[in-house]
Every structure is written in structure tokens, then in C-alpha cells.
Design a protein around this motif. Structure first.
Motif, PDB file in Angstrom:
ATOM      1  N   ARG A 113       0.684  -0.991  -0.143  1.00 47.83           N
ATOM      2  CA  ARG A 113      -0.224   0.266   0.004  1.00 47.83           C
ATOM      3  C   ARG A 113       0.656   1.457   0.138  1.00 47.83           C
ATOM      4  NH1 ARG A 113      -3.497  -3.165   3.587  1.00 47.83           N
ATOM      5  NH2 ARG A 113      -5.222  -3.771   2.648  1.00 47.83           N
ATOM      6  N   ASP A 128     -14.547   0.119   1.736  1.00 48.94           N
ATOM      7  CA  ASP A 128     -13.735   1.665   1.694  1.00 48.94           C
ATOM      8  C   ASP A 128     -13.137   2.251   1.331  1.00 48.94           C
ATOM      9  OD1 ASP A 128     -16.506   1.695   3.407  1.00 48.94           O
ATOM     10  OD2 ASP A 128     -15.553   1.055   5.165  1.00 48.94           O
ATOM     11  N   ARG A 129     -11.703   1.339   1.629  1.00 51.01           N
ATOM     12  CA  ARG A 129     -10.853   1.749   0.091  1.00 51.01           C
ATOM     13  C   ARG A 129     -11.173   2.302  -0.826  1.00 51.01           C
ATOM     14  NH1 ARG A 129      -5.923   1.551   3.660  1.00 51.01           N
ATOM     15  NH2 ARG A 129      -5.666   0.369   5.634  1.00 51.01           N
ATOM     16  N   CYS A 130     -11.535   1.266  -1.237  1.00 55.25           N
ATOM     17  CA  CYS A 130     -11.660   0.978  -3.330  1.00 55.25           C
ATOM     18  C   CYS A 130     -12.970   2.673  -2.883  1.00 55.25           C
ATOM     19  CB  CYS A 130     -12.520   0.560  -3.689  1.00 55.25           C
ATOM     20  SG  CYS A 130     -11.879  -1.549  -4.130  1.00 55.25           S
ATOM     21  N   ASN A 145     -12.261  -4.954   0.481  1.00 51.93           N
ATOM     22  CA  ASN A 145     -12.355  -3.007   1.314  1.00 51.93           C
ATOM     23  C   ASN A 145     -12.132  -2.071   0.599  1.00 51.93           C
ATOM     24  OD1 ASN A 145     -10.242  -4.375   3.897  1.00 51.93           O
ATOM     25  ND2 ASN A 145      -8.801  -4.248   2.744  1.00 51.93           N
ATOM     26  N   GLU A 160      -7.064  -3.539  -2.974  1.00 51.32           N
ATOM     27  CA  GLU A 160      -8.614  -3.628  -2.360  1.00 51.32           C
ATOM     28  C   GLU A 160      -9.554  -4.714  -3.080  1.00 51.32           C
ATOM     29  OE1 GLU A 160      -6.899  -2.702   0.121  1.00 51.32           O
ATOM     30  OE2 GLU A 160      -5.090  -1.501  -0.098  1.00 51.32           O
ATOM     31  N   THR A 184     -12.446   5.371  -1.327  1.00 53.42           N
ATOM     32  CA  THR A 184     -11.187   6.421  -1.572  1.00 53.42           C
ATOM     33  C   THR A 184     -10.811   6.196  -3.059  1.00 53.42           C
ATOM     34  OG1 THR A 184     -11.442   6.532   0.974  1.00 53.42           O
ATOM     35  CG2 THR A 184      -9.308   7.042  -0.383  1.00 53.42           C
ATOM     36  N   TYR A 197      -4.126  -0.862  -7.433  1.00 53.44           N
ATOM     37  CA  TYR A 197      -4.124  -0.959  -6.457  1.00 53.44           C
ATOM     38  C   TYR A 197      -6.023  -1.215  -5.896  1.00 53.44           C
ATOM     39  CZ  TYR A 197      -3.239   1.910  -1.992  1.00 53.44           C
ATOM     40  OH  TYR A 197      -3.008   2.607  -0.485  1.00 53.44           O
TER      41      TYR A 197
END
Length: 255
Positions: free
Chosen positions: A97, A127-129, A125, A120, A131, A116
Motif C-alpha cells: 500500500r 471503503d478503501r476502494c 476493502n 483492495e 477512497t 491499487y
């Protein structure tokens, strides 16, 4: 004397060309070496052998050398991605990351964002996606494929209101690279939810922006097959004939 001067001039030009090509040669050499190590370590993982600390040190050294000598002129997305994948195979997700985050900060590119986000996604993930998609679209608001995949991600987790809001934000962008892809995805999204009236409204909105023959055909097919209204489908074709739709007028802008 003249021959001597010409010889010196040719020698100087040769040195200039070689000095100009040197950074490119260094970048290609480092890329080749990292590719070789990338393939070697991937094969090792395939047979269950662990990564050695020596291999990790060599890869890290090559990457640092590339950052030092080549990164300012040659921002290869492939090197960042390979190094991140190397860390993933070492089961060091934090390091992967950090590498991809640094890549986005130094030289944002489509491939880096995609890799990236895929990382994720594989880790579920969401929420990370979200973002990452936000940063991706802030960097490239014209990218219809990014808007579409972001909305499809929200739809896949049953966040239909979020997906619809994203589609609305996307179609209202001033510049879009593939608006036809975006509109098709938006209409298909509403049809998949059984929202035929919403899909019909979207077709009408799209026809306010373009008179492309394919839009009329798609609209008529929707009315005839999905909505099951052959008479309305005929009406769509009649409108196309009256309007005199062309093959491509108005289908390239996102205004």
C-alpha cells in the motif's frame, strides 16, 4: 584542419547523443532487471518456496536506484506495480500500500490506480476502494470507465442510491472521454433494477444531447423487448425518421 574540426564536431555530437540516451538506457536496464526478478520470485511462490531476504534486498536496491536516477524522467507504472506485487507475495500488505500510495503521489497513472483498487477489491476493502476511486476521479474526472466501475462497485454491494448519484455526477461532467459507454451503463443499471420509467427518462435525456441513430435503435429495442410495448417502439422509430438522425452527430461531447 577542416577534417580535424569536423572529426571533433562529430565526436562531440556522438558524446551528446550518448549522454542524452544514458538515462533511458539506465531506466531500461533497471526495468529489465526488475522484470527478471519479478518473474523469478513469482515462479518461486508458485512452487511454495519462500522469498529470501537477499532477493528482497536486491529488489529494494534496484527500486531505490530507479527512484534515484530514473524516476524524474521515466515514470514507468510497471515498476511501481511490480514492486507492490512483490510485497504482496511476501504478504506485506502495508508495504504494498505504501508503494502504490507513493506512486499515486509521484506519478499518478491509470494503471497504478487500477492495480491499487484491484488489490483492495481482492481484500474486500470497499471503503478503501471508495477512497481510491475518489482520488482517481479527482485526477481524471473525464474518465468514463472509472466512473462506471465505481458505480458498478456500489451497485454490487446493493448501494443503489450511491450508484445512481455517481452516475448523475458523471453524466454532468463538462468533458468525458467515452460518454456513450457511461450512458449505456447508467441505462443498463436502471433496467437491471426493473426501473423502466427511470430508464425511459434517461433515454429521453440522452436524445436531448445527441441524435445518433444507435440511441434511437437502442431506445426502440428497449420499448419492444424489455418494456414489451411495440407501439411505443414504433413511435421511437418514427421520431428518428422525423428528426433525421445521423450516424454520429452529437455523440462525442459530454455537455
Amino acid at each position: 584542419m577542416l577534417v580535424c574540426l569536423r572529426g571533433n564536431e562529430a565526436h562531440t555530437n556522438e558524446r551528446t547523443v550518448l549522454s542524452a540516451c544514458a538515462p533511458c538506457m539506465r531506466a531500461r536496464l533497471l526495468l529489465f532487471m526488475m522484470c527478471a526478478l519479478h518473474i523469478r520470485t513469482r515462479n518461486l511462490v508458485g512452487v511454495g518456496a519462500p522469498h529470501s531476504s537477499l532477493t528482497h534486498s536486491i529488489v529494494l536496491l534496484l527500486f531505490l536506484l530507479w527512484l534515484l536516477f530514473c524516476c524524474r524522467k521515466f515514470t514507468f507504472a510497471k515498476i511501481w506495480v511490480m514492486f507492490a506485487h512483490f510485497e504482496v507475495r511476501r504478504k506485506d500488505l502495508s508495504a504494498a500500500r505504501r508503494i502504490l500510495g507513493q506512486a499515486i503521489g509521484r506519478c499518478p497513472k491509470d494503471q497504478i490506480f487500477k492495480q491499487y483498487i484491484q488489490l483492495e477489491l481482492n481484500l474486500v476493502n470497499v471503503d478503501r476502494c471508495r477512497t481510491l476511486y475518489g482520488k482517481y476521479l479527482q485526477w481524471a474526472p473525464h474518465n468514463c470507465l472509472a466512473w462506471t466501475r465505481y458505480a458498478q462497485l456500489e451497485a454490487s454491494v446493493n448501494e443503489h442510491s450511491r450508484a445512481r448519484s455517481l452516475y448523475e455526477l458523471a453524466v454532468n461532467q463538462q468533458l468525458l472521454d467515452m460518454p456513450e459507454l457511461l450512458w449505456k451503463s447508467y441505462i443498463d443499471f436502471e433496467i437491471a433494477l426493473g426501473e423502466h420509467e427511470r430508464a425511459r427518462v434517461l433515454y429521453e435525456r440522452l436524445l436531448e444531447r445527441t441524435a445518433h441513430v444507435k440511441v434511437f435503435i437502442s431506445f426502440a429495442q428497449f420499448e419492444a423487448t424489455t418494456a414489451g410495448d411495440a407501439e411505443t417502439a414504433r413511435g421511437v422509430f418514427d421520431r428518428a425518421c422525423v428528426r433525421g438522425c445521423g450516424d454520429g452527430d452529437g455523440d462525442g461531447d459530454g455537455d
